[in-house]
Design a protein around this motif. Sequence first.
Motif, PDB file in Angstrom:
ATOM      1  N   THR A   1      -3.330   3.808  -7.400  1.00 26.79           N
ATOM      2  CA  THR A   1      -3.705   2.554  -6.737  1.00 26.79           C
ATOM      3  C   THR A   1      -3.879   1.415  -7.743  1.00 26.79           C
ATOM      4  O   THR A   1      -4.235   0.305  -7.356  1.00 26.79           O
ATOM      5  CB  THR A   1      -5.024   2.721  -5.942  1.00 26.79           C
TER       6      THR A   1
ATOM      7  N   THR B   1       0.834  -1.208   0.000  1.00 31.24           N
ATOM      8  CA  THR B   1       0.000   0.000   0.000  1.00 31.24           C
ATOM      9  C   THR B   1       0.870   1.260   0.000  1.00 31.24           C
ATOM     10  O   THR B   1       0.587   2.228  -0.714  1.00 31.24           O
ATOM     11  CB  THR B   1      -0.933   0.003   1.225  1.00 31.24           C
TER      12      THR B   1
ATOM     13  N   TRP C   1      -6.505   8.219  -7.990  1.00 31.94           N
ATOM     14  CA  TRP C   1      -6.822   6.793  -7.982  1.00 31.94           C
ATOM     15  C   TRP C   1      -5.936   6.000  -8.930  1.00 31.94           C
ATOM     16  O   TRP C   1      -5.798   4.778  -8.793  1.00 31.94           O
ATOM     17  CB  TRP C   1      -8.298   6.571  -8.327  1.00 31.94           C
TER      18      TRP C   1
ATOM     19  N   LEU D   1      -3.138  -2.452  -7.266  1.00 32.31           N
ATOM     20  CA  LEU D   1      -2.879  -2.697  -5.843  1.00 32.31           C
ATOM     21  C   LEU D   1      -3.560  -3.974  -5.362  1.00 32.31           C
ATOM     22  O   LEU D   1      -2.954  -4.776  -4.640  1.00 32.31           O
ATOM     23  CB  LEU D   1      -3.333  -1.509  -4.990  1.00 32.31           C
TER      24      LEU D   1
END
Length: 313
Positions: A274, A237, A271, A277
Motif C-alpha cells: 500500500t 487501490t 502493508w 497509495l
Amino acid sequence: MEDKRNIPIIEWEHLDKRKFYVFGICMTMMIRVSVYPFTLIRTRLQVQKGKSLYNGTFDAFVKILRTEGTAGLYRGFLVNTFTLISGQCYVTTYELTRKYVSRYNNNNAVKSLVAGGSASLVAQSITVPIDVVSQHLMMQRKGESMGRFKVQSHDGKRLLVFGQTKNIIVQIFKADGFRGFYRGYVASLLTYIPNSAVWWPFYHFYAEQLSSLTPKDCPHLLLQAISGPLAAATASTLTNPMDVVRARVQVEGKSSIILTFKQLIAEEGPWGLTKGLSARIISATPSTIVIVVGYETLKKLSLRPELVDSRHW
C-alpha cells in the motif's frame, strides 16, 4: 441494443481533430505542472525502505520543500514533459479503439475496457524510457541519491538540468545498455493496462449511477467531475501493489518482478503493497477532476460545427 444512459458520450467521429489536439496538449501540460510534485513524492515513498526517510505523504512534502526547495519537487519534470507525446497517443488510441469495438459490441463497459487497456499498451511503450530517466532524476536528493545512479558533478560544480539528464542517460546505458531504458516495462504494463482498463468502465458506471440519483437538470460536467476521482480511487487501490513493484524494478535495477514482490512482502509485510497509495490518490483526485472536466470540455469545444447544437451534450 443501445445503452440506456442519461449522459451522452462524444465519440471520435464527432470531433474536429485539429482543435482536439491543440487544446489537448495545452490542457495536459497544465495538469502535469499541478500534480508532478505528488508523483515525485509517491515514487520516493515506494522506493524507500520502510520509513527510513519519510513517514508519509505530508511528511515527505515538508521535508523535500525544506531541504531541496520548490525545485526539489520538480526534479525530472522537463524530461517527464516528453510524455505529452504518449498522452496524445493514448487518447487517440482510446477513441479509435472505442470506434472499432463498437462495430462488434455496443456495450459501453466493453468498449471502455478494451479501449482503455489498448490505449495504455501504446502509451506505456513510449512512456517507460522517459519514466526510467525521470524517476532516477526524482531520486536525486541534496548531496545523495535514493536510487542506483547519482548525478556526477563536473569539477565540483552542479550540473544544469539538461546536463543532469544526459549524465543519468549515459550511466543507465553504460550499466544496462538499451534494455536499461525499458527496465520495468512488463511491470508497467501489468500496472497501467489494468488501471486504465478498470478506470474507464468505473468512470462511466459512477456517472450513470449518479445521473440516476440526481435531478435531471443537474449539470453533466458536475457528475463527470465526481465520477472521475471515484474511478481513480478504485483503480489506484486495485493496482497499487503492482505500482510499488514497478517503481522498485525501475529505480533499484531489479530484473525479476516475482522476486521483487517476494522481497517486498518479506521486508515490509502486506502493508508494503500500500506504500504511496495515499499520495497516489491525493495526486489522482485533483488531477482526475481536472482531466475529466478538461477532457469532456475539450471534446465539447472540439465538436464539429454542425453537431454543436444538435443535442444536449
